[in-house]
Motif scaffolding. Structure first.
Motif, mmCIF file in Angstrom:
data_model
loop_
_atom_site.group_PDB
_atom_site.id
_atom_site.type_symbol
_atom_site.label_atom_id
_atom_site.label_comp_id
_atom_site.label_asym_id
_atom_site.label_seq_id
_atom_site.Cartn_x
_atom_site.Cartn_y
_atom_site.Cartn_z
ATOM 1 N N LEU A 1 0.824 -1.211 0.000
ATOM 2 C CA LEU A 1 0.000 0.000 0.000
ATOM 3 C C LEU A 1 0.858 1.261 0.000
ATOM 4 O O LEU A 1 0.544 2.229 -0.695
ATOM 5 C CB LEU A 1 -0.939 -0.002 1.208
ATOM 6 C CG LEU A 1 -2.028 -1.075 1.202
ATOM 7 C CD1 LEU A 1 -2.784 -1.075 2.519
ATOM 8 C CD2 LEU A 1 -2.973 -0.884 0.026
ATOM 9 N N SER A 2 1.941 1.232 0.751
ATOM 10 C CA SER A 2 2.848 2.383 0.795
ATOM 11 C C SER A 2 3.504 2.615 -0.559
ATOM 12 O O SER A 2 3.691 3.768 -0.978
ATOM 13 C CB SER A 2 3.920 2.165 1.861
ATOM 14 O OG SER A 2 3.338 2.066 3.140
ATOM 15 N N THR A 3 3.853 1.543 -1.248
ATOM 16 C CA THR A 3 4.462 1.653 -2.577
ATOM 17 C C THR A 3 3.477 2.251 -3.578
ATOM 18 O O THR A 3 3.823 3.160 -4.340
ATOM 19 C CB THR A 3 4.963 0.277 -3.057
ATOM 20 O OG1 THR A 3 5.961 -0.183 -2.146
ATOM 21 C CG2 THR A 3 5.542 0.353 -4.469
ATOM 22 N N ILE A 4 2.246 1.755 -3.556
ATOM 23 C CA ILE A 4 1.209 2.287 -4.450
ATOM 24 C C ILE A 4 0.994 3.780 -4.181
ATOM 25 O O ILE A 4 0.895 4.584 -5.112
ATOM 26 C CB ILE A 4 -0.114 1.498 -4.260
ATOM 27 C CG1 ILE A 4 0.055 0.056 -4.726
ATOM 28 C CG2 ILE A 4 -1.272 2.183 -4.979
ATOM 29 C CD1 ILE A 4 0.360 -0.119 -6.196
ATOM 30 N N ALA A 5 0.944 4.164 -2.899
ATOM 31 C CA ALA A 5 0.746 5.570 -2.533
ATOM 32 C C ALA A 5 1.933 6.431 -2.967
ATOM 33 O O ALA A 5 1.743 7.546 -3.477
ATOM 34 C CB ALA A 5 0.519 5.688 -1.030
ATOM 35 N N MET A 6 3.152 5.925 -2.772
ATOM 36 C CA MET A 6 4.342 6.680 -3.162
ATOM 37 C C MET A 6 4.353 6.912 -4.668
ATOM 38 O O MET A 6 4.647 8.015 -5.141
ATOM 39 C CB MET A 6 5.609 5.926 -2.724
ATOM 40 C CG MET A 6 6.919 6.606 -3.090
ATOM 41 S SD MET A 6 7.565 6.226 -4.749
ATOM 42 C CE MET A 6 8.051 4.529 -4.561
ATOM 43 N N ILE A 7 4.028 5.893 -5.443
ATOM 44 C CA ILE A 7 4.009 6.023 -6.905
ATOM 45 C C ILE A 7 2.964 7.057 -7.321
ATOM 46 O O ILE A 7 3.211 7.893 -8.191
ATOM 47 C CB ILE A 7 3.756 4.655 -7.573
ATOM 48 C CG1 ILE A 7 4.977 3.749 -7.358
ATOM 49 C CG2 ILE A 7 3.440 4.810 -9.057
ATOM 50 C CD1 ILE A 7 4.751 2.300 -7.741
ATOM 51 N N ASP A 8 1.815 7.033 -6.695
ATOM 52 C CA ASP A 8 0.759 7.998 -6.995
ATOM 53 C C ASP A 8 1.209 9.413 -6.637
ATOM 54 O O ASP A 8 1.055 10.343 -7.434
ATOM 55 C CB ASP A 8 -0.515 7.622 -6.237
ATOM 56 C CG ASP A 8 -1.711 8.476 -6.630
ATOM 57 O OD1 ASP A 8 -1.713 9.066 -7.725
ATOM 58 O OD2 ASP A 8 -2.662 8.548 -5.826
ATOM 59 N N ASP A 9 1.791 9.583 -5.448
ATOM 60 C CA ASP A 9 2.231 10.906 -4.997
ATOM 61 C C ASP A 9 3.371 11.466 -5.840
ATOM 62 O O ASP A 9 3.352 12.621 -6.235
ATOM 63 C CB ASP A 9 2.693 10.863 -3.533
ATOM 64 C CG ASP A 9 1.553 10.664 -2.558
ATOM 65 O OD1 ASP A 9 0.376 10.841 -2.958
ATOM 66 O OD2 ASP A 9 1.833 10.322 -1.392
ATOM 67 N N GLU A 10 4.385 10.638 -6.089
ATOM 68 C CA GLU A 10 5.597 11.111 -6.769
ATOM 69 C C GLU A 10 5.455 11.221 -8.282
ATOM 70 O O GLU A 10 6.039 12.107 -8.900
ATOM 71 C CB GLU A 10 6.785 10.197 -6.446
ATOM 72 C CG GLU A 10 7.211 10.227 -5.001
ATOM 73 C CD GLU A 10 7.808 11.558 -4.575
ATOM 74 O OE1 GLU A 10 8.490 12.215 -5.393
ATOM 75 O OE2 GLU A 10 7.600 11.946 -3.414
ATOM 76 N N TYR A 11 4.700 10.308 -8.877
ATOM 77 C CA TYR A 11 4.650 10.233 -10.341
ATOM 78 C C TYR A 11 3.248 10.451 -10.916
ATOM 79 O O TYR A 11 3.084 10.453 -12.126
ATOM 80 C CB TYR A 11 5.194 8.879 -10.820
ATOM 81 C CG TYR A 11 6.596 8.621 -10.318
ATOM 82 C CD1 TYR A 11 7.699 9.260 -10.890
ATOM 83 C CD2 TYR A 11 6.833 7.757 -9.248
ATOM 84 C CE1 TYR A 11 8.986 9.041 -10.425
ATOM 85 C CE2 TYR A 11 8.119 7.527 -8.772
ATOM 86 C CZ TYR A 11 9.187 8.175 -9.365
ATOM 87 O OH TYR A 11 10.456 7.953 -8.888
ATOM 88 N N ASP A 12 2.255 10.596 -10.023
ATOM 89 C CA ASP A 12 0.867 10.772 -10.450
ATOM 90 C C ASP A 12 0.434 9.636 -11.374
ATOM 91 O O ASP A 12 -0.191 9.837 -12.409
ATOM 92 C CB ASP A 12 0.674 12.127 -11.129
ATOM 93 C CG ASP A 12 -0.783 12.543 -11.171
ATOM 94 O OD1 ASP A 12 -1.563 12.118 -10.297
ATOM 95 O OD2 ASP A 12 -1.152 13.299 -12.103
ATOM 96 N N VAL A 13 0.819 8.412 -10.983
ATOM 97 C CA VAL A 13 0.513 7.203 -11.743
ATOM 98 C C VAL A 13 -0.169 6.215 -10.810
ATOM 99 O O VAL A 13 0.237 6.056 -9.660
ATOM 100 C CB VAL A 13 1.817 6.575 -12.311
ATOM 101 C CG1 VAL A 13 1.570 5.168 -12.837
ATOM 102 C CG2 VAL A 13 2.394 7.454 -13.407
#
Length: 74
Positions: free
Chosen positions: A38-50
């Motif tokens: 979940l943290s990885t998914i959130a980081m990808i969304d936050d950092e890369y808007d993906v």
């Protein structure tokens, strides 16, 4: 996409001191669990808007695979 920055972000996200490489199988890391996912998914969304959906994420094996998945959506 800067792969060095991605690996550093993954280290922070997983709260791991081991140096990560693109060919590492992230599911084999001791730190990998549902919270890490979940943290990885959130980081990808936050950092890369993906957003990588769960079905697609299940097919990924290495950190390099995550990079490719993110790059394909940028």
């Amino acid at each position: 996409m800067d792969t060095t920055q991605f690996l550093e972000l993954m280290q922070e996200t997983l709260d791991i001191e081991t140096e990560l490489t693109l060919d590492m199988k992230f599911r084999e890391l001791d730190e990998w669990d549902s919270l890490a996912y979940l943290s990885t998914i959130a980081m990808i969304d936050d950092e890369y808007d993906v957003v990588i959906n769960a079905n697609e994420f299940k097919t990924l094996e290495t950190l390099g695979d995550i990079v490719k998945a993110v790059e394909s959506k940028l």
